[in-house]
Each structure stands twice: as C-alpha cells, then as structure tokens.
Motif scaffolding. Structure first.
Motif, PDB file in Angstrom:
ATOM      1  N   GLY A 169       0.837  -1.201  -0.273  1.00 51.83           N
ATOM      2  CA  GLY A 169      -0.083  -0.081  -0.033  1.00 51.83           C
ATOM      3  C   GLY A 169       0.735   1.426   0.059  1.00 51.83           C
ATOM      4  O   GLY A 169       0.239   2.336  -0.148  1.00 51.83           O
ATOM      5  N   ARG A 170       2.210   1.227   0.378  1.00 45.88           N
ATOM      6  CA  ARG A 170       2.854   2.199   0.355  1.00 45.88           C
ATOM      7  C   ARG A 170       4.158   2.106  -0.867  1.00 45.88           C
ATOM      8  O   ARG A 170       4.098   2.851  -1.830  1.00 45.88           O
TER       9      ARG A 170
ATOM     10  N   ASP B 178       1.606  -1.775  -4.530  1.00 42.59           N
ATOM     11  CA  ASP B 178       0.043  -2.177  -4.333  1.00 42.59           C
ATOM     12  C   ASP B 178      -0.332  -3.222  -3.653  1.00 42.59           C
ATOM     13  O   ASP B 178       0.627  -4.374  -3.551  1.00 42.59           O
ATOM     14  N   TRP B 179      -1.477  -3.314  -3.081  1.00 39.85           N
ATOM     15  CA  TRP B 179      -1.915  -4.730  -2.368  1.00 39.85           C
ATOM     16  C   TRP B 179      -1.762  -5.567  -3.215  1.00 39.85           C
ATOM     17  O   TRP B 179      -1.592  -6.797  -3.021  1.00 39.85           O
TER      18      TRP B 179
ATOM     19  N   ALA C 283       0.744  -0.972   9.890  1.00 33.29           N
ATOM     20  CA  ALA C 283       0.430  -0.660   8.538  1.00 33.29           C
ATOM     21  C   ALA C 283      -0.769   0.085   8.285  1.00 33.29           C
ATOM     22  O   ALA C 283      -0.802   1.014   7.462  1.00 33.29           O
TER      23      ALA C 283
ATOM     24  N   SER D  65      -0.877   3.845   6.693  1.00 34.45           N
ATOM     25  CA  SER D  65      -1.921   3.911   5.390  1.00 34.45           C
ATOM     26  C   SER D  65      -2.824   4.970   5.765  1.00 34.45           C
ATOM     27  O   SER D  65      -3.176   5.992   4.981  1.00 34.45           O
ATOM     28  N   ARG D  66      -3.587   4.831   7.001  1.00 35.06           N
ATOM     29  CA  ARG D  66      -4.499   6.022   7.244  1.00 35.06           C
ATOM     30  C   ARG D  66      -4.138   7.227   7.410  1.00 35.06           C
ATOM     31  O   ARG D  66      -4.640   8.202   6.979  1.00 35.06           O
TER      32      ARG D  66
ATOM     33  N   ALA E 222      -1.297   8.777   6.062  1.00 35.70           N
ATOM     34  CA  ALA E 222      -1.172   9.067   4.463  1.00 35.70           C
ATOM     35  C   ALA E 222      -2.434   9.626   3.726  1.00 35.70           C
ATOM     36  O   ALA E 222      -2.177  10.704   3.066  1.00 35.70           O
ATOM     37  N   ASP E 223      -3.396   8.793   3.895  1.00 29.25           N
ATOM     38  CA  ASP E 223      -4.876   9.189   3.492  1.00 29.25           C
ATOM     39  C   ASP E 223      -5.201  10.418   4.078  1.00 29.25           C
ATOM     40  O   ASP E 223      -5.819  11.407   3.262  1.00 29.25           O
TER      41      ASP E 223
END
Length: 561
Positions: free
Chosen positions: A223-224, A227-228, A418, A422-423, A425-426
């Motif tokens: 995700g960083r 991609d997943w 993780a 991810s949260r 960054a969003d």
C-alpha cells in the motif's frame, strides 16, 4: 503418593533471581516505549521504521522462544537463563550507539533473542519449584514485577529522554543486569541436564523465520512501496505460504521438532494458543501505540506520556495479583480467563473510538479495561497449559504458548502499524488544504515544518505551532484508533477459545514431583507383570546379556520400587 507444599522461604529465595531477571528484561524493553517517537525522529526514521523497531524484537523473540524451550528440556536451565540474560543486556546496550534506524533495528533483533530465553525459561524454572495450584499466588508476583517495570520504564524513559538524551535509556539496565546475574547464580539451584544429546531443528528455524519475515515485510510495505495486489504481493505471500507448508512437513518428520505439532492434539494447548495470539496483539499493540497516541495525538512529552499510560498498568497490576491470589486460594482459573478475555476485547474496541480531544477520563477507563484483561489472561493461559502438559514437555509446551503470543504480537503490531501508516497518509492527503493554510499562517517557520512533514519523518508534535499541531494531532488520533480496531476480531476469537478450554483441576505437585510420580506409577505397573510371569513359569526371566551370570540375573530380576 503424598506431597507437601513447599515453604514460602524455599520458594521465594530462588524466585527472587527470576523476578529480578524478569525486571531487567521488562525495564530494558519498556524504558524506550515513550521515547521511541523521539528516537525515530532523531534518526530520521518514518512510521515504517517505528513499527520495525518494535516488530524486529518481537519477531526474534517469537522465533527464539521455542528454541530456548527445547533446550530447556535437554540442558541445564539455570545456565541457559544466564546466557539469555547476557545476550539481552549486551544487545540492549549496543542499541544505545545506533546512528540510523537500520542499526537500531538490528540490535533490537538481537535483543529479542535474549528476551525469548528469559520469557520461556522463567516459566520453566518456575514450574520446577512450584505446583500449578500454588503457582497462581507467585504468578501474581511476576505480574507485579511486570507492572512496576511497565509503569516505571516509560516514566524513567521519559525523564531520561527529556533530561539526558534518549541513548541513556539503553544503558540504564546494565547495573541491574549485573545484580540479576549474581542473584541467579546464588539462588537458583542447578538442574540436572538430560542424558539425551540436544538436537536443534535448524531447517525448521530457517523456514519459520522465512515465512514470518516475508509476511511482515509484505504487511509493512504493501500500500506504500507497492500495491496490495501486485507482483511483490504474489511473491511474498506465496513465499510465506510455501515456507509455512514446508515448515509443517519438516516438523512432522523431525525427531526433535522446533514446535512439536503433536502438542496440538491436546485441546488445552490448542485453545490456549488461539487465546494467546489475541493477548499478544492487545498487549504489544497497546504498549507500542498508546505511547505514540499520547505524544502524536495529545502533544505530550515523553515524561507526560509515561504518566498518562498508568491506568492501563494499574489494571494489569491489580488483576494479575488479585486473580493470582484467588486462583491459589480456591483453585478455580477458568472464570477469570473468560472475564479477562472479555475485558481485553472491550478495551480494544473502546480504544478504537478515541480522538485527539476525547475526555482523558474515558481514555483512562478504556486503558484500565485493556490492562485488566491482559493481566487476567497472559500468565494464566501458561498456567492452564502447564497443568495439562506431560512433565517431560513442560519446557516446550510453556514456550509454545509464549511463542504464539509473541508471534501474534509481532503480526498484530505489523498490521496495526501498516493500518496506521496508510490511514495517516490518506488523512494528510485529504487535509492538504488545511495543512497548507496552517503553514502559511505560521510564517517563515512554516517552510521548515512543511519540509519535515513531506519527508515522512515522524514529527515532534509537542513543539509544533498551535495552528499546525491541532491538525496533526487529529490525523494521528484517527490513525491510531483505526489501528486498535484490528485487535477486536482477534479478541472475539480469544473469548470463544477460552470458553471451550477444558476446566481441569489444578495439580498440587511440582513438575519434579509429577515426574517422580509418573516413574513410580510405571514401576508399580511393571512389578506385578514381572511377578505374574514368575508365578506362571516358575522361573525368573533371563535376558541375553544375563546368561552365564546367575547372581547378576537374580539381582536384576528382583523387583525394585
């Protein structure tokens, strides 16, 4: 066969060495918890480095724990305990000289090897001298030591970081470690090593390390960095699954497996493992991310963050000591495990709702519930397994539960880290206009803060101007609360596992007494069989090695009790 309860003095003298060794292990681990955001900031690390500093220790702890447990069933346990303590302290001291996140992660991984030995061997040595029924009272002492170290560690770490610099956090445990080594040498009796030659399942170690490491690397970077759903995902997840399958095959064929899969035939062990995974996620996740919440979402200093996590430790302290005493007095353990798993799940669920401006009284209640749940479940799951395990498998069974607790904590912290990264960054992307407006309002210093935020390095939130700090605190609070949500489904699974645990009465014999009783029972069974043979044939059975030696034959045919 009658047994006598050992006197408190005979138990407390050797137990004091174990308690001090556990204190060294805990204080060296917890002293950096509140200073970790500062450490990662000073070493120019990002959220991924923050997570890996923790998961590297947990990973090596998990992998080394069953190795130490296997050695404990084959070699002198006192010497192994001292070796583990030396490894742990030397690696901790070396971490104080780290100049970049990679070096710090490497030394923390070495630290985990020693921590695995201390975690596994302390339980094994305790089982050697205390019966399961009496062990509840003394496990309360372990809980008290853990609570003091967990409270004192973050507080001490915060004071040291604010007053002397974070590197001294890694050196503070050295004098205590020397005292622990001397005390262990004087108080713990030497155990007789097994006559078997130790065999280590090196292939199993490599396969297990490969499977877990690939999974953690994928979770941390997906995700960083990619991609997943990507080629990297297919290779890493596929490699982890393949290594796991090969590990199972190797363990089934090995004469001395790293994790004896036959242990899973025991329903108590299997269900305790499932419950331990959830306990590990809650325990390690809370210790890692609550300190970050206090500093990144509430603008606290390291010292203040240590003070603010006291409610969780109070819950752990009260529940572990109180429940341990109740188990020893009444002999009932399962009700406390059920209540503990419920409290653990409730605490994690409530912590997933916190924001940067949530009333701190409510946050304290949530932390207390989580701590109480961990205190009720962590030691008592090991107690249940030791009570049902064979005396010859106490070491590997105890370390097995500890292994899966550490493994669960490792994977859980990686997943939570993780999700947090991810949260965050969003949320930063969605708050771009607000951040730009705040940086503009700050003036010339805004460019410096903007450069730091764009670099990915963890910021020092307590030093930010008010306009920017409120935005960053809100973003990190939402990210950390979403991380705690990951622990909830595992907690529900833990509740179900504990409910179905067999409710066996606690034995009043120590491991040594159980082993002697088993040998006596075997002799009792063997003697009548031999006597029946003599009665039926009128002769004494003679083996090939006894032929021609009448006196020796008679001596060996005589039943021995």
């Amino acid at each position: 066969m009658t047994t006598t309860t050992p006197t408190r003095r005979r138990v407390l003298v050797p137990l004091s060495g174990l308690l001090l060794g556990m204190f060294v292990s805990m204080i060296a681990s917890t002293v950096v918890s509140t200073s970790l955001p500062v450490i990662i900031h000073d070493l120019n690390g990002d959220q991924g480095a923050y997570t890996w500093v923790v998961t590297a220790t947990l990973l090596t702890t998990a992998i080394s724990t069953p190795i130490w447990g296997k050695l404990a069933d084959l070699m002198g346990r006192k010497t192994l305990y001292q070796i583990a303590l030396v490894i742990f302290v030397l690696a901790t001291a070396a971490a104080g000289f780290a100049q970049d996140p990679g070096t710090l992660i490497a030394f923390r991984a070495a630290q985990g090897v020693g921590a695995g030995g201390l975690a596994a061997l302390s339980q094994v040595l305790m089982a050697d001298i205390i019966s399961p029924r009496e062990r509840g009272r003394y496990m309360g002492l372990f809980g008290a030591v853990m609570a003091v170290a967990t409270v004192g560690g973050p507080l001490l770490g915060g004071v040291i970081t604010d007053g002397f610099g974070w590197r001294w956090n890694f050196f503070v445990s050295l004098p205590v470690a020397v005292a622990a080594l001397l005390l262990v040498q004087r108080t713990i009796p030497a155990s007789a090593p097994s006559t078997r030659r130790p065999k280590i399942d090196y292939i199993g170690i490599v396969l297990l390390s490969t499977a877990v490491s690939l999974l953690l690397i994928w979770v941390t970077n997906a995700g960083r960095s990619y991609d997943w759903w990507s080629t990297e995902t297919v290779l890493m997840v596929g490699g982890a699954v393949l290594a796991a399958i090969l590990f199972v095959i190797v363990e089934l064929r090995s004469s001395e497996p790293l994790v004896p899969l036959t242990l899973f035939r025991d329903r108590t062990f299997t269900l305790a493992v499932v419950a331990s995974i959830a306990t590990g996620i809650a325990m390690f996740g809370a210790s890692v991310f609550l300190g970050q919440y206090m500093q990144m979402a509430r603008g606290a200093t390291p010292t203040e963050a240590g003070l603010m996590t006291i409610p969780m430790i109070a819950g752990l302290l009260l529940s572990s000591i109180g429940v341990g005493a109740l188990i020893t007095r009444y002999g009932h353990w399962k009700p406390y495990l059920v209540v503990g798993s419920i409290l653990l799940t409730a605490g994690a669920a409530l912590l997933s709702t916190i924001h940067y401006d949530t009333d701190f009284f409510l946050v304290s209640v949530y932390m207390f519930l989580l701590g109480a749940g961990v205190g009720m479940t962590m030691q008592n799951l090991v107690l249940a397994v030791q009570n049902s395990a064979k005396p010859s498998e106490i070491g590997v069974a105890s370390s097995g539960v500890t292994f899966f607790r550490s493994l669960g904590g490792t994977i859980g912290v990686s997943l939570m880290g993780a999700a947090l990264a991810s949260r965050v960054a969003d949320l930063f992307a969605g708050s771009h206009e607000r951040v730009v407006a705040a940086l503009t309002a700050i003036g010339p210093a805004g460019a410096t803060w903007g450069k730091q935020l764009s670099s990915g390095t963890l910021p020092r939130v307590s030093e930010m101007p008010d306009q920017l700090r409120v935005i960053v605190e809100d973003i990190y609070a939402q990210g950390i609360s979403s991380a705690f949500l990951i622990a909830v489904p595992f907690g529900i699974l833990s509740i179900l596992a504990v409910i179905f645990l067999p409710n066996r009465s606690l034995s009043t014999m120590t491991t040594s007494e159980r082993r002697n009783a088993s040998e006596a029972d075997l002799a009792t069974v063997s003697v009548p069989a031999a006597m029946d043979s003599i009665t039926a044939t009128g002769t004494v059975p003679v083996t090939g090695s006894d032929v021609g030696t009448d006196a020796r034959s008679e001596a060996e045919a005589t039943p021995r009790r």
